[in-house]
Design an enzyme around this catalytic site. Structure first.
Site, PDB file in Angstrom:
ATOM      1  CB  SER A 158      21.866  66.191  76.516  1.00  0.00           C
ATOM      2  OG  SER A 158      21.257  64.884  75.796  1.00  0.00           O
ATOM      3  CG  HIS A 183      29.416  60.355  80.485  1.00  0.00           C
ATOM      4  ND1 HIS A 183      28.946  59.828  81.907  1.00  0.00           N
ATOM      5  CD2 HIS A 183      29.299  61.473  80.504  1.00  0.00           C
ATOM      6  CE1 HIS A 183      28.793  61.019  82.591  1.00  0.00           C
ATOM      7  NE2 HIS A 183      28.889  61.996  81.526  1.00  0.00           N
ATOM      8  CG  HIS A 217      18.592  58.405  75.237  1.00  0.00           C
ATOM      9  ND1 HIS A 217      19.658  58.658  75.572  1.00  0.00           N
ATOM     10  CD2 HIS A 217      17.961  59.651  75.748  1.00  0.00           C
ATOM     11  CE1 HIS A 217      19.885  59.808  76.276  1.00  0.00           C
ATOM     12  NE2 HIS A 217      18.724  60.332  76.225  1.00  0.00           N
ATOM     13  CE1 TYR A 234      19.896  58.641  71.124  1.00  0.00           C
ATOM     14  CE2 TYR A 234      18.064  59.477  72.096  1.00  0.00           C
ATOM     15  CZ  TYR A 234      19.465  59.315  72.003  1.00  0.00           C
ATOM     16  OH  TYR A 234      20.183  60.381  72.818  1.00  0.00           O
ATOM     17  CD  GLU A 235      21.559  55.530  74.310  1.00  0.00           C
ATOM     18  OE1 GLU A 235      22.790  55.579  74.684  1.00  0.00           O
ATOM     19  OE2 GLU A 235      20.784  55.447  75.348  1.00  0.00           O
ATOM     20  CB  ALA A 291      18.747  68.728  75.822  1.00  0.00           C
ATOM     21  CG  MET A 305      14.694  62.586  70.818  1.00  0.00           C
ATOM     22  SD  MET A 305      15.904  62.279  69.811  1.00  0.00           S
ATOM     23  CE  MET A 305      15.903  63.497  68.672  1.00  0.00           C
ATOM     24  CB  SER A 306      14.726  61.392  77.364  1.00  0.00           C
ATOM     25  OG  SER A 306      14.628  62.804  77.545  1.00  0.00           O
ATOM     26  CG  ASN A 341      16.854  72.586  69.354  1.00  0.00           C
ATOM     27  OD1 ASN A 341      17.146  71.871  70.219  1.00  0.00           O
ATOM     28  ND2 ASN A 341      16.045  72.575  68.508  1.00  0.00           N
ATOM     29  CG  HIS A 382      24.240  65.900  69.616  1.00  0.00           C
ATOM     30  ND1 HIS A 382      23.269  66.052  70.537  1.00  0.00           N
ATOM     31  CD2 HIS A 382      25.330  65.630  70.386  1.00  0.00           C
ATOM     32  CE1 HIS A 382      23.487  65.539  71.829  1.00  0.00           C
ATOM     33  NE2 HIS A 382      24.957  65.050  71.705  1.00  0.00           N
TER      34      HIS A 382
END
Ligand code: HPA
Length: 268
Positions: free
Chosen positions: A29, A60, A82, A84-85, A112, A208-209, A232, A243
């Site tokens: 990201s 993108h 990902h 989650y997609e 990230a 998440m990756s 974060n 996000h």
């Protein structure tokens, strides 16, 4: 069959001139514009590539970029897939299969992540991971041509690559930490209770990756350098997560990050 798809896609990309990559780059990201610095670039839209996933990243297109970065031939994913997609893990990790099939010796995987201990702006080499996705991309028939049924994950994150990363960071006067990355499926951020549990488990960063891609890279004997950009404090260690903050922090540190990756490539 997966092997047939890999052969078809490899032939397609070789035909495009992507013939001798040394390193695969999977850019997380906000870190994708490193691919814009690639010289003698051959660029192919994901939508053109057979058997490739569809990028859902907003604004993108999703591009595969081949060419020279710091004098090394690289194959860079501008936009990753990902879990989650809604992508099957075969799709998420297919680019790693292709990197191997085209002849890469190693992959640099960036992401990230939320920090457990480490704060926003920290860069961390991944020493090891904990797979909390509940999934494994190698479930199913084993691709014997690529690797064994029961891959050893003892040294998934290549020590020699990490040593290079730390030497380079030191020369650049940058602080580079070490830590364990814990991979979740997402798309929710974690609960504070989950983060307290993950801390006890030994995690320093959560995201998440990366975990699926590194499992497939390890299966096929690719060396791996993983770098997390902490964007974060993980849930419970700051008042809220969003996000926008992830994007804001990656934007702030991306020049430093790009510089680090380019300098590492010279030495790998
Ligand atoms: N959790 C999971 N993934 C993330 C985070 C986080 O706190 N920050 C950036 N990606």
């Amino acid at each position: 069959m997966l092997l047939d798809k890999i052969k078809e896609t490899t032939a397609f990309l070789e035909e495009k001139g992507m013939t001798k990559p040394e390193f695969g780059l999977i850019l997380g990201s906000g870190l994708g514009d490193l691919a814009d610095d690639i010289d003698e670039a051959i660029v192919v839209d994901y939508s053109e590539i057979p058997n490739w996933g569809e990028s859902t990243v907003v604004g993108h297109a999703g591009k595969l970029v081949y060419g020279k970065l710091s004098g090394r031939y690289v194959l860079a994913l501008q936009g990753r897939f990902h879990f989650y997609e809604g992508n099957p893990l075969e799709t998420v990790t297919f680019p790693v299969r292709i990197m191997k099939a085209l002849g890469c010796q190693g992959v640099i995987v960036t992401n990230a992540a939320g920090g457990i201990g480490y704060g926003p702006g920290t860069l961390m080499t991944i020493t090891d991971h904990i797979n909390m996705t509940g999934e494994n991309p190698l479930i199913g028939p084993n691709l014997e041509e690529f690797g064994p049924r029961f891959p050893d994950m003892s040294d998934a994150y290549t020590k020699a690559y990490r040593e290079v990363a730390h030497k380079v960071a030191k020369n650049l006067g940058m602080t580079l930490e070490n830590g364990v990355y814990l991979g979740v499926a997402g798309p929710t951020y974690e609960t504070p209770a989950e983060i307290r549990a993950y801390k006890l488990m030994g995690a320093h960063a959560v995201g998440m990756s990366t975990v699926p891609e590194v499992i497939v890279a390890t299966h096929s004997g690719l060396k791996v350098l993983g770098i997390s950009a902490i964007t974060n404090y993980a849930a419970g260690f700051q008042s809220e997560l969003n996000h926008d903050e992830v994007v804001e922090v990656t934007t702030r540190i991306k020049d430093q990050f790009k510089n680090l990756i380019k300098s590492i490539l010279v030495e790998l």
